[in-house]
Design an enzyme around this catalytic site. Sequence first.
Site, short mmCIF file in Angstrom:
data_model
loop_
_atom_site.label_atom_id
_atom_site.label_comp_id
_atom_site.label_asym_id
_atom_site.label_seq_id
_atom_site.Cartn_x
_atom_site.Cartn_y
_atom_site.Cartn_z
N CYS A 78 19.83 -8.77 15.04
CA CYS A 78 20.43 -7.45 14.84
C CYS A 78 20.75 -6.84 16.19
O CYS A 78 19.93 -6.86 17.12
CB CYS A 78 19.47 -6.56 14.06
SG CYS A 78 20.01 -4.84 13.92
N CYS A 87 12.55 -2.57 12.16
CA CYS A 87 11.91 -3.85 12.48
C CYS A 87 11.30 -3.74 13.88
O CYS A 87 11.79 -3.01 14.72
CB CYS A 87 12.91 -5.00 12.50
SG CYS A 87 13.77 -5.28 10.94
N CYS A 166 23.12 -3.23 8.61
CA CYS A 166 21.72 -3.66 8.71
C CYS A 166 21.61 -5.06 8.13
O CYS A 166 21.88 -5.27 6.94
CB CYS A 166 20.80 -2.70 7.96
SG CYS A 166 19.06 -3.23 7.94
N PHE A 305 -3.74 -1.92 -11.34
CA PHE A 305 -2.59 -1.42 -10.58
C PHE A 305 -1.36 -2.24 -11.00
O PHE A 305 -0.62 -2.76 -10.15
CB PHE A 305 -2.84 -1.54 -9.08
CG PHE A 305 -4.08 -0.84 -8.60
CD1 PHE A 305 -4.07 0.51 -8.27
CD2 PHE A 305 -5.28 -1.53 -8.47
CE1 PHE A 305 -5.21 1.15 -7.82
CE2 PHE A 305 -6.43 -0.90 -8.02
CZ PHE A 305 -6.40 0.43 -7.70
N ASN A 310 4.76 -6.57 -13.45
CA ASN A 310 5.24 -7.67 -12.62
C ASN A 310 4.35 -8.91 -12.72
O ASN A 310 4.84 -10.04 -12.75
CB ASN A 310 5.33 -7.19 -11.17
CG ASN A 310 5.95 -8.22 -10.24
OD1 ASN A 310 7.09 -8.63 -10.43
ND2 ASN A 310 5.20 -8.64 -9.25
N ASP A 374 -3.89 -5.61 -7.64
CA ASP A 374 -2.79 -5.45 -6.67
C ASP A 374 -2.73 -3.98 -6.25
O ASP A 374 -1.82 -3.25 -6.65
CB ASP A 374 -1.48 -5.90 -7.31
CG ASP A 374 -0.29 -5.81 -6.37
OD1 ASP A 374 -0.51 -5.68 -5.15
OD2 ASP A 374 0.86 -5.85 -6.86
N CYS A 400 -1.52 -5.53 0.46
CA CYS A 400 -0.49 -5.14 1.43
C CYS A 400 -1.12 -4.54 2.68
O CYS A 400 -0.42 -3.94 3.50
CB CYS A 400 0.50 -4.16 0.80
SG CYS A 400 -0.23 -2.63 0.19
#
Length: 445
Positions: A78, A87, A166, A305, A310, A374, A400
């Site tokens: 980029c 980033c 982007c 969660f 999903n 999760d 995460c």
Amino acid sequence: MSRRRRKALPSEPVRCVIETLSHDGRGIARDNGKAQFVDGALPGETVMAKFTSTRSKFDELRAVEVLEADDARMTPPCDFADLCGGCSLQHMSGESQIRFKEDTLREHFAHFGGIEPDEWVAPMRSPALGYRRKARLGVKYVPARESVLVGFREKRNSFLTDIDRCVVLDPRIGDRITPLRELLHGMDAYRRIPQVEVACGDDSAAMIFRNMDPLSDSDRQSLIDFGQAHDLHIYLQPKGPDTVHRIWPETGEERLSYDMEEFDLTMKFHPMDFTQVNVDINRNMVHRAVEWLDIQPGERVLDLFCGLGNFTLPLARSAGQVVGVEGDDAMVVRGRENAELNGLSNVAFHGADLQADFTAQPWAAEGFDKILIDPPRSGAQEVCEYLTAFGAKRIVYVSCNPATLARDAGVMVRNGYRLVRAGVMDMFPHTTHVESMAMFERVDN
């Protein structure tokens, strides 16, 4: 009383020898024992860097010249990587980024009680460009430039980066930054739209414009025309999240969708719903979670969660019964919608406060054979204390945040579980975000 003047920063670049990398991706050097955090520098490099701030215990700098480059250095894909805060690792090769994330996870496990899995699994990878399907783009009119800027904040300040595309965003959004800027600059409300949220499904993409004031008829039509020209769903948000509504297309369900072909599932979601940003990693992540849990016919599975289902719905393809639990009532509704859409009757979704003891809830009375969790970045320390009450043979934890995963792993191990395997998932290439998955088994299995 006079105000204390801030000490002026040194104006000349200084030579820094980079020893290691911080968890936020900055090179770390030392000046007479004082830590120096250097943006854009890699371990093993010698750089010239300019001061951006100085404090009593550490300095912050930005590399302006690389005198001795490490083999891990690469040319960022980029043009705006040096300035844009979206980033922080584009100057580092993909292999080195993965090693950095694996090392981060290892360090956190070691820090929280010396825990280490029996097996480290291979990292999960995806294409490093065009992967990001969800983002919040800032919008700002800059009088000095007579221009509207659209994009992410600059590194370590609140200014918007002046970008025209982007390469990390899904191309349906990332390649349209320039026409989006032109659209906003031509509107009557060009000063009163502070952000645009974007979300992409497999077949459609959406933009949600945060309008501080009611739009004129011409502005509204301009947005509709933009949606038609670029095949985008267009939404407005005049106040809080509950006010989000679609203005284009005029008819049809306010939903996007993604498929999970392995499980013969279609998952529908509202553009403001939480979904994983990287569809390739998500599909592989769900596959791995189902594989690790090794669901047997007739087993009861708990998905905490659970969001819009999903993991819940793929698990239901193998299990006898799956219970999905979520703290957000709107997502509970979405999960039920998706179960009905996919013809699954062995799934139940419930809303619950997941910071409280839920073991006495009617849906928990029969216990569970396997559990998937999760949680958000804050982790699930309280939940992990309660999980042992179910006596589940196996637990898969999707994380995460390596710090809260390691902390919660300590709780699990203390309560009779063994950390069998763990590994990272490169959900956010070119960033320092570390997503990971861990599997625990009950010691007396």
